[in-house]
Design a protein around this motif. Structure first.
Motif, PDB file in Angstrom:
ATOM      1  N   UNK A   1       0.819  -1.207   0.000  1.00 43.93           N
ATOM      2  CA  UNK A   1       0.000   0.000   0.000  1.00 43.93           C
ATOM      3  C   UNK A   1       0.855   1.259   0.000  1.00 43.93           C
ATOM      4  N   UNK A   2       1.950   1.236   0.747  1.00 46.71           N
ATOM      5  CA  UNK A   2       2.854   2.389   0.799  1.00 46.71           C
ATOM      6  C   UNK A   2       3.423   2.697  -0.581  1.00 46.71           C
ATOM      7  N   UNK A   3       3.901   1.654  -1.278  1.00 47.56           N
ATOM      8  CA  UNK A   3       4.491   1.867  -2.596  1.00 47.56           C
ATOM      9  C   UNK A   3       3.442   2.319  -3.609  1.00 47.56           C
ATOM     10  N   UNK A   4       2.226   1.777  -3.514  1.00 48.99           N
ATOM     11  CA  UNK A   4       1.157   2.206  -4.413  1.00 48.99           C
ATOM     12  C   UNK A   4       0.836   3.680  -4.212  1.00 48.99           C
ATOM     13  N   UNK A   5       0.783   4.103  -2.954  1.00 45.86           N
ATOM     14  CA  UNK A   5       0.473   5.503  -2.652  1.00 45.86           C
ATOM     15  C   UNK A   5       1.564   6.433  -3.165  1.00 45.86           C
TER      16      UNK A   5
ATOM     17  N   UNK B   1       3.047   5.950  -5.910  1.00 45.80           N
ATOM     18  CA  UNK B   1       3.017   5.881  -7.363  1.00 45.80           C
ATOM     19  C   UNK B   1       4.069   4.971  -7.951  1.00 45.80           C
ATOM     20  N   UNK B   2       4.692   4.144  -7.122  1.00 43.82           N
ATOM     21  CA  UNK B   2       5.724   3.234  -7.616  1.00 43.82           C
ATOM     22  C   UNK B   2       5.093   2.080  -8.375  1.00 43.82           C
ATOM     23  N   UNK B   3       5.843   1.527  -9.328  1.00 46.24           N
ATOM     24  CA  UNK B   3       5.384   0.345 -10.040  1.00 46.24           C
ATOM     25  C   UNK B   3       5.640  -0.862  -9.148  1.00 46.24           C
ATOM     26  N   UNK B   4       4.600  -1.461  -8.634  1.00 42.23           N
ATOM     27  CA  UNK B   4       4.744  -2.567  -7.705  1.00 42.23           C
ATOM     28  C   UNK B   4       3.694  -3.626  -8.008  1.00 42.23           C
ATOM     29  N   UNK B   5       4.113  -4.868  -8.153  1.00 35.84           N
ATOM     30  CA  UNK B   5       3.179  -5.965  -8.384  1.00 35.84           C
ATOM     31  C   UNK B   5       2.566  -6.414  -7.060  1.00 35.84           C
ATOM     32  N   UNK B   6       1.441  -7.074  -7.145  1.00 35.83           N
ATOM     33  CA  UNK B   6       0.812  -7.658  -5.963  1.00 35.83           C
ATOM     34  C   UNK B   6       1.755  -8.705  -5.363  1.00 35.83           C
TER      35      UNK B   6
END
Length: 317
Positions: A248-252, A254-259
Motif C-alpha cells: 500500500x505504501x508503494x502504491x500511494x 506511485x511506484x510500479x509494484x506488483x501484488x
C-alpha cells in the motif's frame, strides 16, 4: 519466559494485548538468573513496527531475554519520533565495550545503492566487525545479510529483473542442522527485495554453507563459522500485514509494484492475507536462540571473545 524490554517501550502494550509475556527491566532485576542478552540494530524505516515484529518472535521462547536496541549515530530516522529513538535506543559507543549473546541486524531500504554509497556504511561495517568478536551468534536479515556477506567475503549483490515480493516456498539442504529442528520438508517465508546474492558466488567460500533455498526466491539462509553468523535473505519476522503495508505504501507513492505473490487469498488485495510462515518463523528464531545462543554462549559474557567457530552438527561427537 518473558523478553525483558526497556520500560514504556510501545511494543510492550501491543504484545500484552496478544497475551505475550513481556517484562519490564524493573521486574527482571528481581529475578536471580542470567537472561540472554540480545542486541537489535534496527535499520528499518518504520522502527516501532520492526521492534514489535522481532520482540513477538523473541518472546515465544522458554528463555528469558534482555533486549537492547541500537541506532547509528550517523543516521537520523525520518519515520520514527526522535523522542522514541532517544528513549529506547543506544549508540554504538555505548555498547562496543560490552558482549552480547546474540545480535539481530534488520534489513534497510538502501539495497539499490552500492554499499560504500550508503551514508552509514562505515559505521554499520564497524558493527559487523565488532560482532565477530563480541557476539556469540549474529542473525543478519535481508539487506544486512547481503551487506555482511559482502563485508566478510566480498560476495556481490545483483539487481533482479523484478522485485522478489511475496511469500515463497523453501526447502532445506541439510535436515540435520539444528536450526531446522521441527521444520517441515517445505516451508514458506516472506521476501521483499530488489537484489539477490547468488549461489555460485557463495559456494566459492568454504567457510559458508547454504542451508535453505527457494526455486522462486533463490538463496534463503546461509551459515558462517558454524553458526556464529546466519545470513537470512527473507523476512520470517514479518507479521501478517507487513507485506500489505509495504504494498500500500508503494502504491500511494506511485511506484510500479506488483501484488505480493502467494500472499492474499485468491491473489486479491481486497481479501485478507494468508498466514503461511508464522509457525516456521517462530521455529527459526527459537532454534537460533536455543542452539546458537543458549547452548553455546558462556555464562560469563567476557568469555565470548575466546569463542571460536561453533561446530557443525556433523563435527560434534
Amino acid at each position: 519466559m518473558p523478553v525483558t524490554l526497556p520500560d514504556n517501550l510501545p511494543a510492550i502494550e501491543i504484545l500484552k494485548k496478544e497475551n505475550i509475556f513481556v517484562m519490564s527491566q524493573l521486574r527482571a532485576k528481581e529475578q536471580d538468573i542470567r537472561p540472554l542478552k540480545v542486541l537489535i540494530l534496527n535499520l528499518m524505516p518504520i522502527k516501532i513496527a520492526a521492534e514489535t515484529d522481532l520482540v513477538r518472535l523473541l518472546s515465544n521462547s522458554p528463555l528469558q531475554i534482555e533486549v537492547d536496541f541500537l541506532k547509528l549515530s550517523g543516521h537520523q530516522s525520518k519515520n520514527t519520533p526522535i523522542e522514541h529513538m532517544d528513549a529506547f535506543y543506544k549508540e554504538f559507543h555505548e555498547v562496543k565495550d560490552q558482549n552480547y549473546d546474540g545480535l539481530i541486524v534488520t534489513g534497510a531500504p538502501v539495497e539499490m545503492m552500492e554499499y560504500e554509497e550508503v551514508s552509514y556504511w562505515d559505521e554499520v561495517a564497524s558493527v559487523f566487525d565488532w560482532a565477530k568478536v563480541h557476539v556469540t551468534s549474529t542473525f543478519y536479515i535481508c539487506w544486512a545479510a547481503q551487506a555482511a556477506l559482502y563485508r566478510f567475503y566480498g560476495v556481490k549483490k545483483h539487481l533482479l529483473p523484478e522485485k522478489t515480493f511475496g511469500v515463497f516456498k523453501h526447502t532445506i539442504n541439510d535436515r540435520s542442522f539444528p536450526l531446522f529442528r521441527g521444520f517441515d520438508d517445505e516451508f514458506y517465508a516472506p521476501h521483499s527485495r530488489h537484489t539477490e546474492v547468488r549461489k555460485e558466488d557463495i559456494e566459492k567460500h568454504k567457510d559458508l554453507k547454504i542451508l535453505s533455498e527457494s526455486d522462486e526466491a533463490g538463496v534463503y539462509i546461509v551459515v558462517g563459522r558454524g553458526g556464529r553468523e546466519f545470513y537470512v535473505t527473507g523476512h520470517s519476522e514479518y507479521s501478517l500485514y507487513t507485506l500489505h503495508n509495504e504494498y500500500q505504501r508503494d502504491k500511494e507513492k506511485g511506484a510500479e509494484i506488483d501484488i505480493p505473490k502467494h500472499y492474499y487469498r485468491h491473489d486479491n488485495p481486497a481479501e485478507k492475507p494468508i498466514s503461511r510462515w508464522t509457525g516456521h518463523g517462530n521455529l527459526l528464531f527459537n532454534n537460533w536462540m536455543n542452539y546458537y545462543l543458549y547452548q553455546e554462549t558462556p555464562y560469563d559474557l567476557s568469555q565470548i571473545e575466546m569463542l571460536g567457530n561453533i561446530q557443525l552438527p556433523a563435527e560434534k561427537e
